[in-house]
Structure formats: structure tokens, C-alpha cells
Design a protein around this motif. Structure first.
Motif, PDB file in Angstrom:
ATOM      1  N   ARG A   2      -4.746 -18.721  -1.212  1.00  0.00           N
ATOM      2  CA  ARG A   2      -4.906 -17.903   0.281  1.00  0.00           C
ATOM      3  C   ARG A   2      -3.820 -17.321   0.572  1.00  0.00           C
ATOM      4  O   ARG A   2      -2.782 -17.613  -0.082  1.00  0.00           O
ATOM      5  CB  ARG A   2      -5.493 -19.204   1.232  1.00  0.00           C
ATOM      6  CG  ARG A   2      -6.903 -19.540   0.894  1.00  0.00           C
ATOM      7  CD  ARG A   2      -7.262 -20.554   1.926  1.00  0.00           C
ATOM      8  NE  ARG A   2      -7.738 -19.949   3.118  1.00  0.00           N
ATOM      9  CZ  ARG A   2      -8.395 -20.560   4.111  1.00  0.00           C
ATOM     10  NH1 ARG A   2      -9.158 -21.640   3.817  1.00  0.00           N
ATOM     11  NH2 ARG A   2      -8.830 -19.805   5.093  1.00  0.00           N
ATOM     12  N   MET A   3      -3.923 -16.781   1.598  1.00  0.00           N
ATOM     13  CA  MET A   3      -2.547 -15.812   1.933  1.00  0.00           C
ATOM     14  C   MET A   3      -1.957 -16.735   2.726  1.00  0.00           C
ATOM     15  O   MET A   3      -2.050 -17.827   3.102  1.00  0.00           O
ATOM     16  CB  MET A   3      -3.154 -14.497   2.754  1.00  0.00           C
ATOM     17  CG  MET A   3      -4.032 -15.172   4.218  1.00  0.00           C
ATOM     18  SD  MET A   3      -4.507 -13.713   5.221  1.00  0.00           S
ATOM     19  CE  MET A   3      -2.912 -13.388   5.644  1.00  0.00           C
ATOM     20  N   THR A   4      -0.381 -16.075   2.916  1.00  0.00           N
ATOM     21  CA  THR A   4       0.557 -16.657   3.931  1.00  0.00           C
ATOM     22  C   THR A   4       0.682 -15.874   5.245  1.00  0.00           C
ATOM     23  O   THR A   4       0.315 -14.337   4.905  1.00  0.00           O
ATOM     24  CB  THR A   4       1.837 -16.942   3.153  1.00  0.00           C
ATOM     25  OG1 THR A   4       2.391 -15.760   2.683  1.00  0.00           O
ATOM     26  CG2 THR A   4       1.566 -18.044   1.892  1.00  0.00           C
ATOM     27  N   ILE A   5       1.111 -16.463   6.211  1.00  0.00           N
ATOM     28  CA  ILE A   5       1.510 -15.707   7.321  1.00  0.00           C
ATOM     29  C   ILE A   5       3.232 -15.800   7.507  1.00  0.00           C
ATOM     30  O   ILE A   5       3.598 -16.852   7.142  1.00  0.00           O
ATOM     31  CB  ILE A   5       0.750 -16.085   8.455  1.00  0.00           C
ATOM     32  CG1 ILE A   5       0.534 -17.494   8.795  1.00  0.00           C
ATOM     33  CG2 ILE A   5      -0.640 -15.430   8.299  1.00  0.00           C
ATOM     34  CD1 ILE A   5       0.102 -17.979   9.862  1.00  0.00           C
ATOM     35  N   SER A   6       3.841 -15.005   8.500  1.00  0.00           N
ATOM     36  CA  SER A   6       4.994 -15.338   8.605  1.00  0.00           C
ATOM     37  C   SER A   6       5.196 -16.291   9.651  1.00  0.00           C
ATOM     38  O   SER A   6       4.173 -16.390  10.583  1.00  0.00           O
ATOM     39  CB  SER A   6       5.891 -14.053   9.285  1.00  0.00           C
ATOM     40  OG  SER A   6       5.219 -13.809  10.442  1.00  0.00           O
ATOM     41  N   ARG A   7       6.260 -17.176   9.770  1.00  0.00           N
ATOM     42  CA  ARG A   7       6.680 -17.736  10.832  1.00  0.00           C
ATOM     43  C   ARG A   7       6.513 -17.365  12.216  1.00  0.00           C
ATOM     44  O   ARG A   7       5.772 -17.909  13.155  1.00  0.00           O
ATOM     45  CB  ARG A   7       7.924 -18.585  10.619  1.00  0.00           C
ATOM     46  CG  ARG A   7       8.514 -19.736  11.732  1.00  0.00           C
ATOM     47  CD  ARG A   7       9.861 -19.712  11.836  1.00  0.00           C
ATOM     48  NE  ARG A   7      10.490 -19.829  10.541  1.00  0.00           N
ATOM     49  CZ  ARG A   7      11.414 -19.241  10.170  1.00  0.00           C
ATOM     50  NH1 ARG A   7      11.868 -17.956  10.718  1.00  0.00           N
ATOM     51  NH2 ARG A   7      12.020 -19.207   8.866  1.00  0.00           N
ATOM     52  N   THR A   8       7.046 -16.098  12.540  1.00  0.00           N
ATOM     53  CA  THR A   8       6.880 -15.402  13.701  1.00  0.00           C
ATOM     54  C   THR A   8       5.524 -15.010  14.163  1.00  0.00           C
ATOM     55  O   THR A   8       5.106 -15.546  15.396  1.00  0.00           O
ATOM     56  CB  THR A   8       7.637 -14.172  13.658  1.00  0.00           C
ATOM     57  OG1 THR A   8       8.855 -14.423  12.925  1.00  0.00           O
ATOM     58  CG2 THR A   8       7.921 -13.559  14.866  1.00  0.00           C
ATOM     59  N   GLU A   9       4.669 -14.835  13.255  1.00  0.00           N
ATOM     60  CA  GLU A   9       3.238 -14.357  13.436  1.00  0.00           C
ATOM     61  C   GLU A   9       2.635 -15.758  13.980  1.00  0.00           C
ATOM     62  O   GLU A   9       1.925 -15.693  14.901  1.00  0.00           O
ATOM     63  CB  GLU A   9       2.480 -13.944  11.983  1.00  0.00           C
ATOM     64  CG  GLU A   9       1.351 -13.034  12.182  1.00  0.00           C
ATOM     65  CD  GLU A   9       0.999 -12.659  11.117  1.00  0.00           C
ATOM     66  OE1 GLU A   9      -0.277 -12.487  10.703  1.00  0.00           O
ATOM     67  OE2 GLU A   9       1.683 -12.695   9.717  1.00  0.00           O
ATOM     68  N   LEU A  10       2.936 -16.953  13.419  1.00  0.00           N
ATOM     69  CA  LEU A  10       2.186 -18.245  13.754  1.00  0.00           C
ATOM     70  C   LEU A  10       2.567 -18.735  15.062  1.00  0.00           C
ATOM     71  O   LEU A  10       1.844 -19.083  15.866  1.00  0.00           O
ATOM     72  CB  LEU A  10       2.523 -19.285  12.586  1.00  0.00           C
ATOM     73  CG  LEU A  10       1.715 -20.607  12.868  1.00  0.00           C
ATOM     74  CD1 LEU A  10       0.310 -20.238  13.069  1.00  0.00           C
ATOM     75  CD2 LEU A  10       2.173 -21.647  11.768  1.00  0.00           C
ATOM     76  N   LEU A  11       3.968 -18.499  15.235  1.00  0.00           N
ATOM     77  CA  LEU A  11       4.487 -18.783  16.605  1.00  0.00           C
ATOM     78  C   LEU A  11       3.707 -17.904  17.921  1.00  0.00           C
ATOM     79  O   LEU A  11       3.372 -18.449  18.712  1.00  0.00           O
ATOM     80  CB  LEU A  11       6.017 -18.672  16.785  1.00  0.00           C
ATOM     81  CG  LEU A  11       6.753 -19.015  18.099  1.00  0.00           C
ATOM     82  CD1 LEU A  11       6.468 -20.427  18.248  1.00  0.00           C
ATOM     83  CD2 LEU A  11       8.160 -18.793  17.958  1.00  0.00           C
ATOM     84  N   GLN A  12       3.784 -16.649  17.461  1.00  0.00           N
ATOM     85  CA  GLN A  12       3.067 -15.788  18.555  1.00  0.00           C
ATOM     86  C   GLN A  12       1.671 -16.121  18.923  1.00  0.00           C
ATOM     87  O   GLN A  12       1.156 -16.151  19.973  1.00  0.00           O
ATOM     88  CB  GLN A  12       3.378 -14.508  17.950  1.00  0.00           C
ATOM     89  CG  GLN A  12       4.420 -13.803  18.192  1.00  0.00           C
ATOM     90  CD  GLN A  12       4.869 -12.426  17.653  1.00  0.00           C
ATOM     91  OE1 GLN A  12       3.843 -11.914  16.823  1.00  0.00           O
ATOM     92  NE2 GLN A  12       5.925 -11.876  17.635  1.00  0.00           N
ATOM     93  N   ALA A  13       0.833 -16.525  17.766  1.00  0.00           N
ATOM     94  CA  ALA A  13      -0.433 -16.948  17.728  1.00  0.00           C
ATOM     95  C   ALA A  13      -0.636 -18.352  18.566  1.00  0.00           C
ATOM     96  O   ALA A  13      -1.405 -18.200  19.758  1.00  0.00           O
ATOM     97  CB  ALA A  13      -1.239 -17.182  16.483  1.00  0.00           C
ATOM     98  N   PHE A  14       0.254 -19.276  18.419  1.00  0.00           N
ATOM     99  CA  PHE A  14       0.343 -20.619  19.301  1.00  0.00           C
ATOM    100  C   PHE A  14       0.581 -20.155  20.791  1.00  0.00           C
ATOM    101  O   PHE A  14      -0.016 -20.496  21.630  1.00  0.00           O
ATOM    102  CB  PHE A  14       1.181 -21.569  18.643  1.00  0.00           C
ATOM    103  CG  PHE A  14       0.754 -22.298  17.382  1.00  0.00           C
ATOM    104  CD1 PHE A  14      -0.734 -22.713  17.375  1.00  0.00           C
ATOM    105  CD2 PHE A  14       1.542 -22.485  16.200  1.00  0.00           C
ATOM    106  CE1 PHE A  14      -1.216 -23.246  16.081  1.00  0.00           C
ATOM    107  CE2 PHE A  14       1.216 -23.043  15.141  1.00  0.00           C
ATOM    108  CZ  PHE A  14      -0.300 -23.635  15.039  1.00  0.00           C
ATOM    109  N   ASP A  15       1.429 -19.405  20.840  1.00  0.00           N
ATOM    110  CA  ASP A  15       2.207 -18.954  22.147  1.00  0.00           C
ATOM    111  C   ASP A  15       1.162 -18.150  23.125  1.00  0.00           C
ATOM    112  O   ASP A  15       0.950 -18.511  24.161  1.00  0.00           O
ATOM    113  CB  ASP A  15       3.486 -18.275  22.085  1.00  0.00           C
ATOM    114  CG  ASP A  15       4.638 -19.191  21.916  1.00  0.00           C
ATOM    115  OD1 ASP A  15       4.520 -20.344  21.897  1.00  0.00           O
ATOM    116  OD2 ASP A  15       5.923 -18.362  21.749  1.00  0.00           O
ATOM    117  N   SER A  16       0.323 -17.054  22.241  1.00  0.00           N
ATOM    118  CA  SER A  16      -0.655 -16.505  23.119  1.00  0.00           C
ATOM    119  C   SER A  16      -1.774 -17.365  23.531  1.00  0.00           C
ATOM    120  O   SER A  16      -2.439 -16.992  24.552  1.00  0.00           O
ATOM    121  CB  SER A  16      -0.873 -14.990  22.399  1.00  0.00           C
ATOM    122  OG  SER A  16      -1.596 -15.509  21.297  1.00  0.00           O
TER     123      SER A  16
END
Ligand SMILES: [Zn+2]
Length: 282
Positions: free
Chosen positions: A29-43
Motif C-alpha cells: 500500500r501507499m504511504t503518506i507524509s507525516r504533515t498530511e496525516l497531521l492535517q487530516a487528524f486536525d481538520s
């Protein structure tokens, strides 16, 4: 209900309320960036709306790319070790490492937990009140789902309390239902006030250590209040009022929000996720 046999996250006592997608690490499976994940949780969780007892968001920075998330209730050493064994790149919890009032020293248990995280380059994301409060995926909403309760109003600080129509008309039956649903015994304090016992019409709940919300629950019109813990004063308050009190465990009432949020975010971003239950009698 899904089978969690392969990933091993079905609790030993057979809790039957897992509905989140659970996918063990899959390197294809793919990976995502730490920043992308943080933004998803925050939003999703909007931590800026809360004044909390500790920092919400990324508490410990690990590797930049994330393919597998482990969720759990508390960033304990046992959870961190289990996440290492599951080859997690990130851990998502309700109870993180840092709280107001700590002495700030990295010694003892704090040193051990941080050392494990840093040595394995694992990111630690923690959301406290924002995870209790989320109206669909949070601890309170998900406990309501597990118990078959639907809130039609909110109460208390930060609107953390949920209140809605009862599913049982007497307190003992409700307490038995909660015990069955959560797979553990509960403490039930029956009301003995002048008007008690009356049929239960409204149930209020607030997960974890929310015994301090009892009076707000009474003011919100509840006939029974469900939370994780009970302290000495609430037993008297319940007996002297027309409102019963059910303490069903801090951990047991708070183990549904983190996997619900992590599964939703992981599914949307295309990475894998598993919940790891670390049994806790409290
Ligand atoms: Zn808690």
C-alpha cells in the motif's frame, strides 16, 4: 462485526463492537507524509476549539512517511511495544505522554516510552478532549453506538456530555446492559431520592474520568448518568437524588473513539490501520 483474528486486536474477553476497518500492515500500500496525516487528524478533530490538559496533535515526531497506523487508548509502554511489533509508523491515542502538571523530566517510565518511540522512529499523535467530543467518531459518540444510545442534546464543559432517550426503563437493567456490552462489571448506584425510583426516560453519558460531570448531567435532565469512574461524593449524590450512576471503567468507555477516527482517516488516505487493545482494569 469484523473478524480481527489475523491482526490480533480482538480483546480477549470478546468485545463484539468492532466496526472499524482493521488492516494489518501491507507494504504494497501507499504511504503518506507525516504533515498530511497531521492535517487530516486536525481538520477532523479541530483541536484549536479546546482548552485541554495537554498538547493535541503530533506529540513525538517520527519518520516522515507513514504507511501503517496503530491506534490505542493510552501511549503506554505496552502499546508502544505492540506497535513496534506491528511495524507501525505512527501511533494514534486518546491519552498521550504529556499533561499539565508534569515535572518535565525525562526519567523512569517517560524515558522508557520516549526511548522506544525515538529508537523506532514512530510518530505519536494524541488527541484528548477533541477525541471525546467529535459528534460521530469520538469516544462519546462511539460509546453511544456500542450501547445503542443516541444523543439528541449535549451538556457540560466543551459540550462533552451526551444525553438522549433511554433504552431500558429501569436502572439495574441498563447497568446490566452496559456490563454485557463492555464485557466487564460496572458499579451501579441506585437513586434513593424522594421521587425515586421512577422509570428511566433520559440517559446521559460522558466517557472516562467524567464523574465531575454528574451534576451537569442531573441539570441536563438525565435519569441515569454513565461514565468511566466514580469518586466518593458521587455515590452520595446519586443516593440523595433521583438520578442513578453507572461507572463502567475509564478504559472500557474510552476505547472506541481512537480506532474509529484512525480507521476513517487511514481509509480515506489509503494507508493501513489496526487497533491494539491493551487490557486495563481501571
Ligand atoms: Zn480518558
Amino acid at each position: 462485526m469484523r473478524s480481527h483474528e489475523r491482526c490480533g486486536c480482538l480483546p480477549k474477553n470478546g468485545i463484539v463492537s468492532h466496526v472499524w476497518a482493521c488492516t494489518p500492515r501491507d507494504n504494497s500500500r501507499m504511504t503518506i507524509s507525516r504533515t498530511e496525516l497531521l492535517q487530516a487528524f486536525d481538520s477532523l478533530l479541530q483541536p484549536e476549539r479546546f482548552k485541554d490538559y495537554g498538547p493535541n496533535g503530533l506529540q513525538v515526531e517520527g519518520k516522515a512517511r507513514i504507511g501503517h497506523i496503530v491506534s490505542g487508548v493510552t501511549a503506554s509502554r505496552a502499546l508502544i511495544e505492540a506497535a513496534i511489533a506491528a511495524r507501525a509508523d505512527a501511533i494514534f491515542v486518546h491519552h498521550g505522554l504529556f499533561w499539565r502538571g508534569q515535572d518535565g523530566c525525562v526519567t523512569g517510565w517517560m524515558k522508557q516510552r520516549l526511548q522506544l518511540l525515538l529508537a523506532h522512529d514512530i510518530n505519536l499523535f494524541a488527541y484528548h478532549l477533541p477525541l471525546d467530543a467529535h459528534s460521530e467518531l469520538g469516544n462519546n459518540a462511539q460509546l453511544g453506538r456500542v450501547l445503542g444510545l443516541a444523543a439528541d442534546a449535549r451538556f457540560g464543559d466543551n459540550d462533552l456530555g451526551f444525553v438522549g432517550p433511554a433504552v431500558f426503563s429501569d436502572g439495574q437493567s441498563l447497568a446490566d446492559h452496559v456490563a454485557r456490552s463492555l464485557g466487564r462489571s460496572v458499579t451501579w448506584v441506585a437513586p434513593q431520592g424522594d421521587a425515586a425510583p421512577q422509570p428511566i426516560r433520559r440517559v446521559a453519558w460522558c466517557t472516562g474520568g467524567a464523574q465531575g460531570y454528574f451534576e451537569a448531567a442531573i441539570a441536563a435532565g438525565a435519569d441515569v448518568f454513565i461514565t468511566g469512574e466514580i469518586s466518593e461524593p458521587q455515590a452520595h449524590l446519586a443516593r440523595e437524588s433521583e438520578v442513578g450512576f453507572i461507572a463502567a471503567g475509564h478504559h472500557a468507555t474510552e476505547r472506541y473513539g481512537a480506532p474509529a477516527v484512525a480507521a476513517q482517516v487511514a481509509g480515506r488516505l489509503g494507508v493501513s490501520h489496526q487497533f491494539i487493545e491493551i487490557d486495563n482494569p481501571a
